[in-house]
Design an enzyme around this catalytic site. Structure first.
Site, PDB file in Angstrom:
ATOM      1  N   ASP A  45       0.867  -1.184   0.000  1.00 46.21           N
ATOM      2  CA  ASP A  45       0.000   0.000   0.000  1.00 46.21           C
ATOM      3  C   ASP A  45       0.903   1.233   0.000  1.00 46.21           C
ATOM      4  OD1 ASP A  45      -2.140   1.720   0.254  1.00 46.21           O
ATOM      5  OD2 ASP A  45      -2.578   1.218   2.326  1.00 46.21           O
ATOM      6  N   LYS A  54      -1.286  -1.709  -4.510  1.00 48.55           N
ATOM      7  CA  LYS A  54      -2.229  -0.592  -4.487  1.00 48.55           C
ATOM      8  C   LYS A  54      -1.423   0.689  -4.703  1.00 48.55           C
ATOM      9  CE  LYS A  54      -5.297  -0.998  -0.883  1.00 48.55           C
ATOM     10  NZ  LYS A  54      -5.751  -0.704   0.513  1.00 48.55           N
TER      11      LYS A  54
HETATM   12  P1  IMP Z   1       2.101  -0.515   3.700  1.00 48.78           P
HETATM   13  O1  IMP Z   1       3.238  -0.388   4.677  1.00 48.78           O
HETATM   14  O2  IMP Z   1       1.209   0.695   3.746  1.00 48.78           O
HETATM   15  O3  IMP Z   1       2.559  -0.822   2.289  1.00 48.78           O
HETATM   16  O4  IMP Z   1       1.186  -1.675   4.189  1.00 48.78           O
HETATM   17  C1  IMP Z   1       1.532  -2.966   4.011  1.00 48.78           C
HETATM   18  C2  IMP Z   1       0.743  -3.876   4.926  1.00 48.78           C
HETATM   19  O5  IMP Z   1      -0.499  -3.313   5.321  1.00 48.78           O
HETATM   20  C3  IMP Z   1       0.384  -5.129   4.173  1.00 48.78           C
HETATM   21  O6  IMP Z   1       1.359  -6.115   4.326  1.00 48.78           O
HETATM   22  C4  IMP Z   1      -0.952  -5.509   4.807  1.00 48.78           C
HETATM   23  O7  IMP Z   1      -0.719  -6.327   5.931  1.00 48.78           O
HETATM   24  C5  IMP Z   1      -1.559  -4.229   5.233  1.00 48.78           C
HETATM   25  N1  IMP Z   1      -2.578  -3.733   4.261  1.00 48.78           N
HETATM   26  C6  IMP Z   1      -2.426  -2.784   3.293  1.00 48.78           C
HETATM   27  N2  IMP Z   1      -3.560  -2.588   2.595  1.00 48.78           N
HETATM   28  C7  IMP Z   1      -4.465  -3.461   3.119  1.00 48.78           C
HETATM   29  C8  IMP Z   1      -5.841  -3.759   2.787  1.00 48.78           C
HETATM   30  O8  IMP Z   1      -6.477  -3.216   1.871  1.00 48.78           O
HETATM   31  N3  IMP Z   1      -6.422  -4.724   3.566  1.00 48.78           N
HETATM   32  C9  IMP Z   1      -5.773  -5.377   4.565  1.00 48.78           C
HETATM   33  N4  IMP Z   1      -4.495  -5.141   4.891  1.00 48.78           N
HETATM   34  C10 IMP Z   1      -3.847  -4.188   4.176  1.00 48.78           C
END
Ligand code: IMP
Ligand code: MG
Length: 181
Positions: free
Chosen positions: A104, A132
């Site tokens: 994300d 995403k």
């Molecule tokens: P980031 O550090 O923002 O890239 O988030 C990564 C982590 O957040 C992923 O490994 C997921 O565990 C969680 N995550 C991100 N988006 C979602 C979502 O839409 N649903 C559930 N978990 C999410």
């Protein structure tokens, strides 16, 4: 359709067929490594994807995992990432493939890569089932080597993805129903 979804994005068949394609690409790139590659799954979200991916790759590999956390259990990343469980296997001079469920903001992965680099591997690549890109933090500059699906800016659950630790075992991926949040 499972009662938790507002909309299903990927059925079980679609997920499995895309993973089979990723497995072919990954095997091609790693089968001639000097030593077995080390597949590092990011717990807990990676679990179903990790298991389906590695069993579709007919090649010797080391199975490892790491646990990081950047979430407060809600739908927004806190931006604070901690490595809760590091890698125990000696990955010095080894080819490492990080296996993620979803990217994300990218902040979690950047932290994980930073940590893995301190262990002096030969190479680091990333496979994620879902990306995403709309959520990417402006300071994050990430190269995703293998990506299953690009997903819209919505909170997703199923196939490893949770909301407050529930729905990881659902075999489809979709947008969570508003009334569940
Ligand atoms: P980031 O550090 O923002 O890239 O988030 C990564 C982590 O957040 C992923 O490994 C997921 O565990 C969680 N995550 C991100 N988006 C979602 C979502 O839409 N649903 C559930 N978990 C999410
Ligand atoms: Mg995760």
């Amino acid at each position: 359709m499972n009662k938790c979804f507002k909309e299903v994005l990927f059925t079980s068949e679609q997920i499995q067929s895309r993973i089979s394609e990723l497995a072919i690409d990954i095997k091609k790139d790693y089968e001639n490594c000097e030593k077995e590659p080390v597949f590092v799954g990011v717990l807990k979200g990676c679990l179903p994807f990790y298991s389906d991916l590695i069993t579709k790759i007919d090649m010797d590999m080391v199975v490892e995992y790491i646990e990081a956390s950047s979430w407060n259990g809600g739908t927004e990343s806190t931006g604070m990432v901690t490595i809760k469980r590091g890698i125990e296997y000696d990955i010095e001079n080894r080819d490492v493939l990080i296996v993620e469920d979803i990217i994300d903001s990218g902040i979690t992965l950047v932290k994980i890569i930073e940590y893995i680099k301190t262990l002096n591997p030969k190479s680091i690549k990333v496979v994620t089932l879902l990306d995403k890109p709309s959520g990417r933090d402006e300071n994050v500059n990430l190269v995703v080597d293998y990506n299953g699906f690009i997903v819209p800016d919505a909170f997703l659950i199923g196939y490893g993805l949770d909301y407050k630790e529930i729905y990881r075992n659902v075999n489809e991926i979709g947008i969570i129903k508003d009334e569940l949040i």
